[in-house]
Scaffold this motif. Sequence first.
Motif, short mmCIF file in Angstrom:
data_model
loop_
_atom_site.label_atom_id
_atom_site.label_comp_id
_atom_site.label_asym_id
_atom_site.label_seq_id
_atom_site.Cartn_x
_atom_site.Cartn_y
_atom_site.Cartn_z
N UNK A 176 0.97 -0.93 -0.24
CA UNK A 176 0.38 -0.48 -0.20
C UNK A 176 0.84 1.07 0.04
N UNK A 177 -0.04 2.22 -0.06
CA UNK A 177 0.94 3.67 0.14
C UNK A 177 1.17 3.98 1.54
N UNK A 178 2.34 4.08 1.59
CA UNK A 178 1.72 3.73 3.62
C UNK A 178 2.22 5.08 4.33
N UNK A 179 2.88 6.29 3.18
CA UNK A 179 2.85 8.12 3.96
C UNK A 179 1.77 8.52 2.57
N UNK A 180 1.04 9.74 3.56
CA UNK A 180 0.55 10.89 2.42
C UNK A 180 1.37 11.11 1.29
N UNK A 181 1.36 11.63 0.19
CA UNK A 181 1.88 11.66 -0.92
C UNK A 181 2.59 12.42 -0.36
N UNK A 182 2.51 13.46 -0.15
CA UNK A 182 3.35 14.64 0.63
C UNK A 182 4.45 14.67 1.11
#
Length: 295
Positions: A176-182
């Motif tokens: 998954x995407x673990x961290x927010x994009x920014x």
Amino acid sequence: MAKVYKSGYVAIVGPPNVGKSTLLNRFLGQKIAIVTPKPQTTRNRILGILTRGSFQMLFLDTPGIFAPGYRLQKIMVDTATRALHDADLALLMTEGTRDPGPDEDRIIQLLSETKTPAVLALNKVDVLPDKKLLLPLIELYGKKGAFTDIVPISALTGDGLEELLKILAKHLPEGPQYYPEETITESSERFIAAEIIREKVFLQTGEEIPYSVAVKVEEYKERQRVLYIKATVYVERDSQKGIIIGEKGRKLKQIGQLARQDLEALGEKKVFLELWVKVRRKWRHKDQDLRFLGY
Ligand SMILES: Nc1nc2c(ncn2[C@@H]2O[C@H](COP(=O)(O)OP(=O)(O)OP(=O)(O)O)[C@@H](O)[C@H]2O)c(=O)[nH]1
Ligand SMILES: [Mg+2]
């Protein structure tokens, strides 16, 4: 069919001074790790997060791996070795401008003790007069049987980096995407400030001074868009304290000015930087001092 999303830790490991931190900064498009021409600049593991449409790469910049002498060096090498064991993928980085030496052999040995797939990046190809010079080196490394891919790059000019990224993405596990994009790092502002000051000390002093220096931020406060930072530069001996301060305080002032400029550019706000120099005898050799200084 929708493509799977990929994510995972990519440990950037290699001998000291090969360009690991330069590569991390270049991938992120922002300077989060300090860089100097002197070996053993990085002392901690630094997370840099690169988010793209189809993957999130959690890069771990690490201290160089070499034969350590004193306690701090042992901790540095252990930190890098642990990152390698924690990673989903290893990116061994070295220089494409010379033959492998004992440090490369040591790291290849470490890789063989893990099941982590490893990609080799041969950096600094911008200084090669002819790329053909890489061929025997690629063959030599290929014979070691330790790498899924071997990629010549220049972290400085960006040459080969998109190719390298594609290869890393190929080997990244589904996730998954673990961290927010920014989000690009987990390093605290205090840590980054201390590192920037240490970078200026590395750049402005010679001999063994950089290796005897640690920086600790004592205060970090923002008031009305002005950042107030108070930091201590620790050295090991009185004579080093004199050198860092310099004649009429000139050296310390210069270090402070350079650090302040970077800190202001980074935070886009005015910075007041107060630097003190203190002696902490043989801190590099003492566990208690090393913990106090964040190592
Ligand atoms: N010519 C050239 N120099 C590079 C390249 N990448 C990094 N450098 C230089 O190599 C030196 C070391 O770079 P770093 O990024 O600090 O290397 P490192 O591997 O992180 O070093 P440690 O933290 O000490 O282990 C600096 O002077 C960089 O500017 C490159 O692709 N080409
Ligand atoms: Mg580094």
